[in-house]
Design an enzyme around this catalytic site. Structure first.
Site, PDB file in Angstrom:
ATOM      1  CE  LYS A   1      -3.719  -2.474   2.333  1.00  0.00           C
ATOM      2  NZ  LYS A   1      -4.328  -2.831   3.623  1.00  0.00           N
TER       3      LYS A   1
ATOM      4  CG  ASP B   1      -9.860   0.424   5.410  1.00  0.00           C
ATOM      5  OD1 ASP B   1      -9.563   0.159   4.229  1.00  0.00           O
ATOM      6  OD2 ASP B   1      -9.173   0.072   6.382  1.00  0.00           O
TER       7      ASP B   1
ATOM      8  CD  GLN C   1      -3.143  -4.648   6.884  1.00  0.00           C
ATOM      9  OE1 GLN C   1      -3.040  -3.713   6.092  1.00  0.00           O
ATOM     10  NE2 GLN C   1      -3.840  -5.724   6.613  1.00  0.00           N
TER      11      GLN C   1
END
Length: 295
Positions: A52, A119, A96
């Site tokens: 990422k 997210d 994460q």
């Protein structure tokens, strides 16, 4: 001939499409910034975060790497998130998952400022999604919609069966597909581990989306000729003494009947990462009040 939907190619188009928006923000002295928080020594999580960060650097997004000892108290993670929430230079925050067992995933999600929740998992953002007014669409469901669009799959009036009911994929994807919006207006059936006669539900679908986390659960006998198959699953299995990645769909048998299908790897996975970049640019635009053109 079955169309193999190339997620890498579609993801590249999404990343390329962010260039003009990032240039517009740059002209306004705004650099989109994504903070990734890793509180794990799991190699897979470390790899995901590294990928990422690399994605960010390739498109011109600033990547802020924050690592926390997995044995540290929960307060250290929550204090870190609070600091990132308060930092005006940070536009998006990604913690994460999973986090260590002594911390609840749900509490971490709720601690993130909804305006920086790229997210799309915070309850406020979930509520807006269900209400038909999303700010940030969750990355994997949004990526699936982009793949369907790229493959010229018409969702309006289609019967779609989603296999899986997770908060990350199944539920938000079903909500997106039923909305009065582009890539919506479908009739959606959501299946799960308690569904009776799963094959009967998948065989009558125009589109089958497998997101249940069971290796090769859906095979060719469970779909009708001409079905579009989107495989969200990524499962590592041992085969012939070697570790290999497979999806939730038995690719070869499903490919023989599908009109279009995503591979694993190279299908949905690249799209999840691309849509995270998309959401980060959108967050920077909203926070700086600098309009940009995002498709």
């Amino acid at each position: 001939m079955t169309d193999i939907i190339d997620g890498n190619a579609v993801a590249a188009e999404v990343r390329d499409g962010l260039g003009a928006a990032i240039d517009t923000l740059d002209d306004a002295d705004v650099t989109p910034t994504l903070a990734t928080v890793l509180m794990s020594d799991d190699p897979a999580s470390q790899t995901y975060v590294s990928m990422k960060q690399q994605d960010c650097e390739e498109v011109g997004i600033e990547a802020l790497d924050v690592e926390i000892d997995p044995d540290a108290p929960a307060e250290e993670l929550f204090d870190t998130v609070a600091d990132l929430n308060a930092d005006p230079d940070v536009n998006g925050i990604l913690v994460q998952m999973p986090v260590p067992d002594h911390i609840e995933d749900r509490d971490v999600i709720r601690a993130i400022d909804p305006a920086k929740d790229v997210d799309g998992f915070h309850p406020e953002n979930v509520g807006r999604l269900v209400a038909g007014d999303p700010v940030y669409k969750p990355c994997t469901p949004h990526g699936v919609l982009k793949l369907l669009d790229a493959a010229d799959v018409e969702t309006e009036g289609a019967d779609v069966t989603v296999v899986g009911r997770s908060n990350i994929v199944g539920k938000p994807l079903a909500n997106l597909l039923i909305q009065k919006a582009d890539y919506g207006n479908a009739t959606v059936t959501v299946c799960h581990s308690r569904t009776d006669d799963l094959a009967e539900k998948t065989r009558r679908a125009d589109v089958v989306i497998a997101a249940v986390g069971v290796p090769e659960l859906v095979d060719g006998s469970m779909i009708a000729d001409g079905t579009v198959v989107i495989d969200v699953g990524v499962n590592r299995v041992e085969r012939d003494g070697e570790s290999t990645l497979v999806g939730d769909v038995d690719f070869e048998s499903a490919k023989a009947k599908a009109s279009a299908i995503t591979p694993v790897p190279g299908g949905v996975g690249p799209m999840t990462r691309a849509m995270l970049l998309y959401n980060t640019v959108k967050a920077a635009s909203r926070q700086a009040d600098v309009p940009v053109d995002l498709e």
